[in-house]
Every structure is written in structure tokens, then in C-alpha cells.
Design a protein around this motif. Structure first.
Motif, PDB file in Angstrom:
ATOM      1  N   VAL A 181       1.216  19.606  55.731  1.00 57.43           N
ATOM      2  CA  VAL A 181       0.589  18.333  56.112  1.00 57.43           C
ATOM      3  C   VAL A 181       0.702  18.125  57.619  1.00 57.43           C
ATOM      4  N   PHE A 182       1.885  18.392  58.167  1.00 53.14           N
ATOM      5  CA  PHE A 182       2.124  18.255  59.611  1.00 53.14           C
ATOM      6  C   PHE A 182       1.148  19.116  60.415  1.00 53.14           C
ATOM      7  N   ILE A 199       9.836   8.481  64.512  1.00 55.44           N
ATOM      8  CA  ILE A 199      10.703   9.666  64.515  1.00 55.44           C
ATOM      9  C   ILE A 199      12.156   9.255  64.754  1.00 55.44           C
ATOM     10  N   ASP A 200      12.356   8.263  65.611  1.00 49.30           N
ATOM     11  CA  ASP A 200      13.719   7.806  65.927  1.00 49.30           C
ATOM     12  C   ASP A 200      14.451   7.292  64.693  1.00 49.30           C
ATOM     13  N   LYS A 245       8.709  14.649  58.594  1.00 49.42           N
ATOM     14  CA  LYS A 245       9.066  13.618  57.616  1.00 49.42           C
ATOM     15  C   LYS A 245       8.257  12.346  57.844  1.00 49.42           C
ATOM     16  N   VAL A 246       8.027  12.017  59.114  1.00 49.59           N
ATOM     17  CA  VAL A 246       7.226  10.823  59.424  1.00 49.59           C
ATOM     18  C   VAL A 246       5.819  10.978  58.859  1.00 49.59           C
ATOM     19  N   ILE A 260      11.561  18.251  65.450  1.00 46.20           N
ATOM     20  CA  ILE A 260      10.371  18.749  64.750  1.00 46.20           C
ATOM     21  C   ILE A 260      10.398  18.348  63.283  1.00 46.20           C
ATOM     22  N   GLU A 261      11.559  18.512  62.620  1.00 37.27           N
ATOM     23  CA  GLU A 261      11.667  18.165  61.199  1.00 37.27           C
ATOM     24  C   GLU A 261      11.474  16.658  60.984  1.00 37.27           C
ATOM     25  N   SER A 262      11.955  15.844  61.919  1.00 36.55           N
ATOM     26  CA  SER A 262      11.799  14.388  61.804  1.00 36.55           C
ATOM     27  C   SER A 262      10.327  13.997  61.882  1.00 36.55           C
ATOM     28  N   CYS A 263       9.579  14.688  62.738  1.00 35.60           N
ATOM     29  CA  CYS A 263       8.148  14.398  62.863  1.00 35.60           C
ATOM     30  C   CYS A 263       7.417  14.759  61.562  1.00 35.60           C
TER      31      CYS A 263
END
Length: 1079
Positions: free
Chosen positions: A478-479, A398-399, A456-457, A451-454
Motif C-alpha cells: 500500500v505504501f 508519523i510522530d 503504518k500511517v 520508514i515503518e512508521s510511515c
């Protein structure tokens, strides 16, 4: 004590015994008014003076003495003035009588001691130290106890998740005080609970009660959600009559409690949002059979049945959690969670603030379909812990997407958890983000970015097909699926076709292979095994129960920390209004994994995903997390279209970048135009349009030509006569284009390998199934390599077994690469939804797709050569085809008129004008096109809009390839007129005899040459024309033939009885029996 007695004796429901009063209010909400609360728990005082079980002491709860007045301990309002004499008050205080106890500030041991003295418990043990003892719930325990002592039936009404079951469970455990056995039997009532189930459970409780009597212990039978079943009269018999199916219960220490859900309708804003969710409701509210009075069940917060009149006076309000009480519960649950998981306690207050803010925000919403309860708090805690356990691999990923690394890991887990449990259910999220940001002392941007970064991961670590755009809908789906499948949280996805629901299921399941996963991140997740159930209007409760049991067996004896089985109900909205009500069993299955007569066990609780294009009953969706997908905004559409474009080919991408704004504008205008009709076109059509234009751009290595753009538009937005697609296209692009020939578009679709673009399967709306003959005559299909499956209208052929046989024929064609043409076979399409998506799973170099019906599904190999063509009547397509099916297919209207060259169309117009003159003779000038069309149908038996074109082609098959001269043209037209009037009714021609359209030769031909007046004459004439035999259809206004008529026909035509038969179609139940009889 009189005030206390009133609290027990006064009715809580607004009950009117006057029938004339109900008759004056016949509005649809009248039935709800009968069950509204007149006294709410929070609004009334509950001063309790209890004589303890030791017969020497008393307990005072719910009121304080202030200046000799009794005041409500919670509100400070005066309950009774001058309730005690000053001298008596002083004497009692001297004797240390416990007045004015602040119950909630007492140590827990003293709280338990007070309750135990009233209940008569000698050995005090704390049955559940996580249960928050407040003055409110202790008074409710005592209210139940006093009703037991007074032999008053206990019927409580309260919102789901407000603590009813937990309170009764705590009370029972306290009464048991460590003794062996069980003294509480819970009957989890739902829409499918029958009287037999209730009687069986009651008998079980009676047997247990007899055993407990030997230990001097009461037994409590608890009916949870008692008013959700149609068998509520059986519960009434048990509670009021103390009998089971007419036989008296022979036990005196069985106490019965029934919990009811409130009778409440959703707000108008919520109802409107539900109507807009996905495609709205498949069956309109006014047509649904599931109603409470005149109110559709889906408009109620809970699906409830009317209470029997004898139960209504016994109901009392359980109340709801106020903000202060709820915060106490949250505080206690957070504290227990931190202690159990051995987490650093400095974040406890922050957790309490964030979850309290989330709960209060959801409670305050009026335009959202989401309800919250104490279950959501527990669910949120579980999700927090899951993210925290994944922090080692997940947070570094996520970072990389720019997350704030200064936020502690536990707080990051909390942010992601509220994103799953609360935010995902909201359509409007900004206000919620601000509220949570305030509680966390962060900005809403930081929370949103995390939340959006997670998301994308997760999408970066799954195997996504190259042609699939990773848009916001796919990322969120998917998330949510990954998290909910890992934690066995029920998930409902509702959205229009094309919002990536089925695709995300396939992608997520393919990625979650446990330690065998391709991604290092996903190796730490559970291995998933899906069990899909294809819902349909024919689904039954047993089918859904069986797939849950099948999944439970998959989980049995497995390590549930590494493995999860998932029930997927595809197109769950199709079963919403099924006459068999299959979804009524869903409540206990989602919550416990089992139904009435089964004992809950951990392996029975399976993961669940419900996918629907149609809106669902919110009472079902509130058992899990509900994600509503609305139509994407213009910006999201453009982003998705850009993501579809190839990233490695800059020249093509730059050309597409210029076209995309115009394409999205075109799509939006199409949607506006079709608002007055059905949802004929959708997102799938738009995405396919972009993909096809990209393939044309690759062929030309630049901007596609206007002709190519026209072809792409016609291929993806064709098949609907009511909208002029090419005019909208010309208005947007500013260029007039020539319409492409339908047959050439069909050839292009069926051609193999169009620049990597995989052609969609075809839907051909037609008239009288003319499309099949056109495909053959024009050589568009290879008849030797095409399977034609014609649906049967015989009653037994519409049953499940016949549909399975048909599915098997399609499966064989998929595996062998033969084309399939389906005609008149609507019962089959739901089984092929996955196949029509053309989102295949690749295994060992081959492509596979799920097909089947209900829980019977198989993976089927699909060869590249396989093609599917659906041919159906235009009226059926426009009026009956579900939107999800329409959006999956490339649509073209294919009729005889569509293959006629210009000169033949001129002749067709001439013939239609003649027919119009024929039918409009004597008509009022004010009558419009609809009246003329109706007249044509009345005049020509079996008339359709394609009749004139068909007659022309029958009279002159060469008309398609060559233009006739003047004399030949007149001869063909005259022959066509004769053929048309052969199907006319006698009265219509007589009415039109003075019309210019009818001349003496035509009348003579109809009444003299053509046999219309005598059946035997007709048969004789046609037999003489073709002695080898004939197929003849006779339309008549007379009665049907009987055996006596046959004798006359035999004699007149010299036919032997052994050489003829008379059959009525209603004698046959299957097409096979009909065919065998004819042979």
C-alpha cells in the motif's frame, strides 16, 4: 597524434573473423563472447590534440606534459615517452600554448569556450546549466565530433542511464547555439520497433536535415538502444549504406549516432534469485523461445539482438560512471534541485552523501536483480519533494508511532525517499540501512522506524476489511502504491499468491479519491482512476498499447497535480512468454507514455503498476521500482495469523493464540512435502485455514473440536493425492483424527452464512467429469438454480469472442445469484482472478468485482448466493493449472470412489485386484506400479483410476444406499467384470486366457455374446435392443468410415440415405455449428 588515431581506429569489440574458432566454442555463452569489449573507455588513454575550427589554434585535452612525457590527465600514467623536444616545449609555453590545463577546475564559461572553439561555434550559450561538464564527457563529445568530421559512423555501447542520451542532447543544443528549429531526432528503439518505423523516422530526419542545411547546421539522428529490435538490419542499412529501404539518402549533413546496450549476462546469484521470485518463471528457461543464441533473454541484463557483422567493428565503449564522476553528477543534480525548489542549502552535502552511498551500494550488489542509473537519482529527488510537500499532515501522524522528532523535516523526507527508491527493491536490507545510517550520522533503527512508521500511517488511513490482516506485505505494498501512483513512477510487484498484491491495489485505489477521500491525509493526494488489463498467454502488444492510450486520454485536459490515471497489468508474468511478445512495447510506454511515432507529452505519461506471481525479465523491471516478495518467515506467518483473529473477543483470541504456532508448523511441513511437486498449496490456503478455524471457534465459543480442525484442514489443504495431509496434521497436533466425508465438506462450503466466514469457491479435480454427476446424484447442488458451462474444444471456440460470451454468462449468474459450474474451460479462468480473490468493493450497500479480458473490464455486482465450482480432470489440474488459480480455490478430489460406502469400496478393491491379475499375466516380477497402471490403460480402452468404481455404480445404482447379500454381491461383481472386458482389446484377453482372472464364461461372453469383430453386426444388435435410438462410442484400430462403407451399412441395416449422415469432427470449427448440424 598517432596514439590519438589508434584510439579511433582500433576495434573495441572482441571480434574474430575465423569461423572455425566459433565452432570450437559452441557453448551457450559463445554468442556473448562475440560482443564483449576488448578496450574499455576507462582503461585506455585518450590524448586529444585538436585543430580548432579557426584553423589557427589548437586544443590539448586528455594529457599533460611532464618531463617531456605525455601522461594521462586522469591516471597520471605515461602515454608516450619524450613526446616533445625540450626547446620546442619551452617555445610553445612562451607563446602561451595551453598545455596542462586542469579542465575540471576551469570556470564553466572557459570550459564552454574550449569546446566551442573545437566545434566551430561562434555564439556561445550554455544550453543546460544542470549538465555537469567533466573532462570525461567533454572528451566523449570531441570523440563523436571527430568521427563526424572523418565520416566514421558513431556507434556507442554503454549501460542504460549512464548519460549517453543527455550527452548527445547537450552536444546538439550547443551546436544549434540558439538557432530556431531542432537538430536532434531521437528514435527510441525497443523490442517492438519495426523496419517501417525506422524508415519513417529516418525520412523525417532527412526532411529536417534539408531545412537545417539552409542555416548551415548539422542534424543528428540518434537511435537509442539500437540493438533491442529484431529490425536492427534496417539501422545497419541507414548507418553503413546511407540508404532507406534501398534508396540513397539525399542529404550530406545528416549525422547518425546509434547507442547500444551491452551484451551481459546476470550473475548466477541473480539468476537464482529470479528463479525463486514469486513462483519462478511460468515458462522454464530451457523452454522459452526468446533467446540470444542459446541464452534465454531473461538471463541477460538487457534484452539485445546480435549486431550485424558490418556494425561490430564500429562500436566503441562509452564507459560507465566511476565513483568520482557519479558523485559530481549527484552533487550537481542536488544543487540544481535545491535551487529550483528553494530549499535550505545546508543539507546539500548530506543529500549528496546519502544518494551516493545508495547508488554505490546498489552497484556493488551481485545477488540482487536491481540496477541503478542516473534516472534513480532524479526519481529520488522527486520523491523527496513529494514527502516534503506532505510534511504538514504526514509527519505529525508519523510522530504518533514513535518517530525521532529531532531529525529535520527535509532529512526525514530523504529517509522516506530512499526507503521507496532503493530499500524497497532489496531482499536483504540490513547492510544498506547501515550504510545510509553512516552517511546520515544516525542509527539504522532510527531510519527503519521512520520508514515503518510511515507505512503504518498509510495503512491506518485506508479502509481495510475487518477480516484482512495488516501484515508487513500489505503495509509495504500500500505504501509503495500510494507513493508511486502519486508520482507516476512505474512499480512492479512480484510475489507468490497471497502476498497481498491484488488486495493492496484495491485498497489503495479505493482510498485515493482526492478531495473526496474519507481520510484527511489522503485528501492531499491525487485522485486515482485505474485501468486494469488482465494479461494472459494470448495478450498482444496492441492490447497493452491501447490501455496506455486510454489512460492518457483520461489525463488529457485534467489538472495533473490533482489527478492521475493508472495502468494496472494484472498477472503480467502470464504475458512474459506469450508468442506475440506483448511486453516488448513496455519500455517506451513506461518512460514516455507513448511509442515510436508519437510525440511525448506530459499527459501521456501515466502511472503504472505491474502485478505478477511469476518472475519477470529484469530489463523491464529496471524501468521502474521493483518490489520482490519472498515467502514470509515463520514469525511473519504467526503475526499475520494473529492479526486475522478477532481483536474484540479475548476468549477466542486466547484459544487461537495457542493454536497458531501449531498451524504455522503444519503449513511449513506441507510446503516441505510439496517441494518435490508443484506449488499446489500456498499462503491463501493458510490464511483461509486460520479464518475457518476462527469461525468454528466462534460457533463453539472456545477451542474448536478435533473434528472441526480436521474439517478445516481438509477444506483448505485437500485435493492433492500425493500428500497425506491428515498424517502431517496428526504429527503436528499429536492426535489421530478420522477423515471427513468429501460430500459433507462440499455441503458445508455451499451452505450460506457459516459464522461470518465467506466460503471460498470450489475446485473439484475429478476423472471423466464424474464430479458433475455426483453433485447432481447426491443433491449437493440445486439443478434448477445452477448454470453449467462446458468448454468447447473446437478451434474457433477458443478465440477471444467466445471467451467474452462465456464471461458474460458468468457475469449474469453473479448478478442473479445463480451457481455456476465450469468444466473444461481453461481459457476463462484468468478473466475471473479478481472474482476468485473474493475481495469485493462495496458501493451503495452492494458488492462489486472486476471481471473481463484484456483491457475490456466491467464492474460486476455479486450477490451473496453466487457460488462458483470449477470441475476439471485431475491430470489437467496437477499438470497445467497455474498456481495462482489453485491457491484461490478450495480443492476437493471428487470421484465415484469418494462417494462409495465401505462395503462398496471392498467390492471396488476386489474388482481392481481382478483387473490387476488380468493385466499382469506374463509380466516380469520386477515391473512396478507404473508398468501395471500402463498395462491397465493398454488393456481397457479409456481406463482411469475411477473406472472400477464407475462400473460398479452402473451395474448396481443402489450399492450406495444398501449392502447386497453374498449372492447379490457375486452377481454384481460378475456383471462388472463383463462390463469391464467389453472395453478390453481382443489381444489383451487372448494373452490372459491362461490367467486365473479369465475363465471360459468370460471369454465366451467377449468373443461370442459381445459384438467386437463386425461393425454392422454391432449396430444391428444394439438397434434391436433399443429401437428408439442409441448413443454408441466405438473404439477401433481400423480406419475410419468412408462413404463406400456407408452404402454397405445402409443396405445391411435397411437405412435410407436421407435418414443418416457421416460427419468428421475436424469439419466443424464451433460447437454451435456442430450442434445445429446434429439437430
Amino acid at each position: 597524434m598517432i596514439t590519438m588515431s589508434k584510439d579511433f581506429s582500433m576495434r573495441s569489440l572482441k571480434i574474430s573473423d575465423k569461423t572455425d574458432e566459433k565452432e570450437k566454442n559452441p557453448d551457450e555463452d559463445g554468442v556473448l563472447k562475440e560482443f564483449q569489449l576488448s578496450r574499455r573507455w576507462e582503461q585506455a588513454a585518450h590524448p586529444y590534440i585538436m585543430f580548432n575550427a579557426d584553423d589557427t589554434s589548437m586544443t590539448f585535452l586528455g594529457f599533460h606534459i611532464d618531463h617531456l612525457n605525455a601522461i594521462d590527465a586522469r591516471t597520471g600514467k605515461i602515454v608516450e615517452e619524450k613526446v616533445i623536444d625540450r626547446r620546442l616545449f619551452q617555445q610553445l609555453k612562451t607563446q602561451e600554448v595551453p598545455f596542462n590545463i586542469d579542465f575540471e577546475k576551469l570556470p564553466r564559461e572557459e570550459q564552454l569556450d574550449i569546446i566551442s572553439r573545437v566545434l566551430g561555434i561562434n555564439s556561445i550559450t550554455d544550453p543546460d546549466d544542470t549538465y555537469q561538464l567533466t573532462l570525461d564527457n567533454v572528451m566523449k563529445i570531441l570523440a563523436i565530433h571527430l568521427r563526424f568530421e572523418s565520416d566514421i559512423p558513431v556507434i556507442i555501447m554503454g549501460e542504460t542511464g549512464c548519460g549517453k542520451t543527455r550527452l548527445v542532447q547537450f552536444m546538439c543544443d550547443l551546436l544549434r547555439s540558439g538557432k530556431p528549429g531542432r537538430n536532434m531526432i531521437v528514435v527510441r528503439v525497443h523490442g517492438g520497433t519495426t523496419s517501417e518505423t525506422i524508415y519513417r523516422k529516418v525520412q523525417e530526419a532527412v526532411d529536417i536535415s534539408k531545412q537545417n542545411e539552409t542555416q548551415g547546421m548539422d542534424t543528428i539522428l540518434f537511435f537509442d538502444e539500437a540493438n533491442t529490435t529484431e529490425a536492427i538490419n534496417a539501422i545497419k542499412e541507414v548507418i553503413c549504406d546511407k540508404s532507406v529501404n534501398g534508396e540513397q539518402m539525399d542529404t550530406c549533413r545528416l549525422k547518425i549516432i546509434a547507442a547500444c546496450n551491452p551484451y551481459r549476462k546476470h550473475s548466477q546469484e541473480t539468476i537464482e534469485q529470479l528463479e525463486k521470485a514469486g513462483l519462478g518463471y511460468r515458462v522454464k528457461s530451457e523452454n522459452t523461445k526468446e533467446k540470444l543464441g542459446q541464452i534465454p533473454m531473461r538471463q541477460l541484463v538487457y534484452r539485445v539482438q546480435p549486431l550485424p557483422p558490418s556494425l561490430s567493428p564500429l562500436v566503441w565503449d562509452f564507459g560507465k560512471l566511476n565513483e568520482k564522476t557519479q558523485e559530481l553528477y549527484i552533487q550537481q543534480m542536488v544543487k540544481t534541485f535545491f535551487r529550483k525548489e528553494e530549499l535550505p542549502t545546508e543539507q546539500e552535502d548530506l543529500f549528496t552523501k546519502v544518494i551516493s552511498a545508495s547508488q554505490m551500494h546498489m552497484v556493488g550488489l551481485t545477488d540482487e536483480c536491481r540496477m541503478v542509473s542516473l534516472r534513480d537519482i532524479e526519481r529520488c529527488m522527486n520523491v523527496v519533494m513529494w514527502f516534503y510537500q506532505q510534511r504538514g499532515k504526514l509527519f505529525p501522524e508519523i510522530d504518533k508511532h514513535g518517530s525521532n522528532r529531532d531529525v529535520p523535516e527535509l532529512v526525514r523526507s530523504l529517509i522516506l525517499a530512499v526507503g521507496v527508491c532503493y530499500m524497497a527493491s532489496l531482499e536483504h536490507r540490513d547492510e544498506y540501512l547501515e550504510r545510509v545510517a553512516q552517511a546520515l550520522s544516525l542509527t539504522s533503527e532510527v531510519i527503519s522506524t521512520e520508514i515503518e512508521s510511515c507505512k503504518k500511517v498509510f495503512i491506518d488511513h485506508v479502509d481495510c476489511p475487518a477480516s484482512v490482516a495488516k501484515n508487513d506485505a500489505l503495509k509495504e505494498n500500500v505504501f509503495m502504491m500510494v507513493v508511486c501512483m502519486n508520482l507516476r513512477i512505474p512499480l512492479f510487484l512480484v510475489g507468490k499468491p497471497g502476498s497481498s498484491k491484488s488486495l493492496s491495489k484495491t485498497i489503495a485505489a479505493h482510498a485515493m479519491q482526492g478531495k473526496s477521500s474519507q481520510s484527511e491525509l489522503f485528501k492531499g493526494f491525487k485522485k486515482v482512476q485505474l485501468a486494469s488489463f488482465q494479461c494472459s498467454p494470448h495478450s498482444s502488444p496492441d492490447g497493452i498499447i491501447s490501455v496506455f492510450r486510454q489512460c492518457a486520454q483520461f489525463q488529457k485536459d485534467k489538472n495533473l497535480d490533482e489527478y492521475v490515471s493508472v495502468v494496472v497489468l494484472d498477472e503480467i508474468g502470464l504475458a512474459e512468454d506469450s508468442p506475440k511478445m506483448p511486453l516488448k512495447t513496455l519500455h517506451p510506454l513506461l518512460e514516455f507514455g507513448c511509442i515510436d511515432d508519437e510525440q511525448p507529452e506530459d499527459f501521456k505519461k501515466v502511472a503504472f503498476i505491474g502485478i505478477s506471481n511469476w518472475s519477470l525479465d529484469p530489463a523491464k523491471m529496471n524501468r521502474g521500482i521493483m518490489v520482490l516478495k519472498t515467502s514470509p518467515l515463520l514469525e511473519e506467518l504467526e503475526n499475520t495469523a494473529r492479526a486475522i483473529c478477532p481483536h474484540g473477543e479475548e476468549h477466542i483470541a486466547s484459544q487461537m493464540k495457542k493454536l497458531i504456532p501449531q498451524l504455522t508448523e503444519f503449513y511449513q511441513k506441507v510446503l516441505c512435502e510439496q517441494e518435490q511437486f508443484s506449488e499446489f498449496f500456498g499462503l491463501r490456503d493458510f490464511y483461509s485455514l486460520v479464518k475457518l478455524i476462527v469461525s468454528y471457534a466462534k460457533e463453539t465459543n472456545g477451542r474448536p473440536s478435533n473434528e472441526d480442525l480436521t474439517k478445516a484442514v481438509q477444506r483448505n489443504f485437500g485435493g492433492f493425492d500425493s500428500i497425506d495431509i491428515l498424517k502431517i496434521f496428526s504429527d503436528v497436533f499429536g492426535e489421530k483424527t478420522k477423515k471427513c466425508d468429501t460430500t459433507s465438506l462440499l455441503r458445508e462450503n455451499l451452505k450460506m452464512g457459516t459464522s461470518g466466514f465467506k466460503s471460498r469457491y470450489l475446485l473439484l479435480p475429478t476423472t471423466n467429469h464424474a464430479a458433475l454427476n455426483i453433485l447432481k446424484l447426491q443433491g449437493i447442488i440445486n439443478e434448477d438454480n445452477t448454470e453449467v458451462i462446458f468448454g468447447s474444444g473446437f478451434p474457433h471456440d477458443e478465440e477471444y469472442s467466445q471467451v467474452c460470451r462465456t464471461v458474460n454468462r458468468v457475469k449474469t449468474c453473479m448478478e442473479t445469484g445463480r451457481a455456476v459450474i465450469l468444466l473444461n474451460i481453461q481459457g476463462l479462468y484468468e478473466s475471473l482472478y479478481d472474482a476468485l480473490n473474493q475481495c469485493y468493493v462495496k458501493l451503495g450497500g452492494s458488492y462489486y468485482v472486476d471481471i473481463g479480458l484484456g483491457s475490456h473490464r466491467v464492474k460486476c455486482k455479486v450477490r451473496d448466493e453466487f457460488r462458483l465450482i470449477v470441475i476439471e480432470e485431475k491430470s489437467t489440474v496437477y499438470e497445467q493449472f497455474p498456481t495462482p488459480l489453485l491457491n484461490r480455490l478450495e480443492k476437493h478430489c471428487l470421484e465415484i470412489s469418494s462417494i462409495l460406502p465401505p462395503h462398496a469400496k471392498e467390492m471396488q478393491n476386489e474388482l481392481e485386484n481382478w483387473l490387476k491379475t488380468l493385466v499382469t499375466t506374463g509380466m516380469d516380477q520386477s515391473e512396478g506400479a507404473t508398468d501395471i497402471s500402463r498395462k491397465k490403460h493398454d488393456t481397457i480402452v479409456g481406463y482411469t483410476e475411477d473406472t472400477c468404481a464407475s462400473v460398479l455404480l452402473q451395474c448396481c445404482p443402489d450399492i450406495v444406499s444398501q449392502e447386497p447379500d453374498g449372492a447379490g454381491r457375486k452377481e454384481i461383481i460378475d456383471l462388472a467384470k463383463e462390463t469391464l472386458i467389453q472395453c478390453a482389446t481382443p489381444d489383451s484377453l487372448l494373452r490372459a486366457k491362461h490367467s486365473l482372472a479369465v475363465h471360459d464364461a468370460l471369454l465366451e461372453g467377449y468373443f461370442v455374446k459381445q459384438p467386437h469383430g463386425n461393425m454392422m453386426k454391432t449396430l444391428k444388435e444394439y438397434r434391436e435392443e433399443d429401437p428408439r435410438g442409441l448413443n454408441l462410442e466405438v473404439s477401433t484400430f481400423s480406419r475410419l468410415l468412408n462413404k463406400r462403407d456407408l452404402e454397405q451399412i445402409y443396405n445391411h441395416l435397411s437405412i435410407g440415405e436421407d435418414d443418416s449422415c457421416l460427419y468428421l469432427l475436424n469439419e466443424f470449427y464451433t460447437e454451435q455449428s456442430f450442434s445445429q448440424t446434429l439437430r
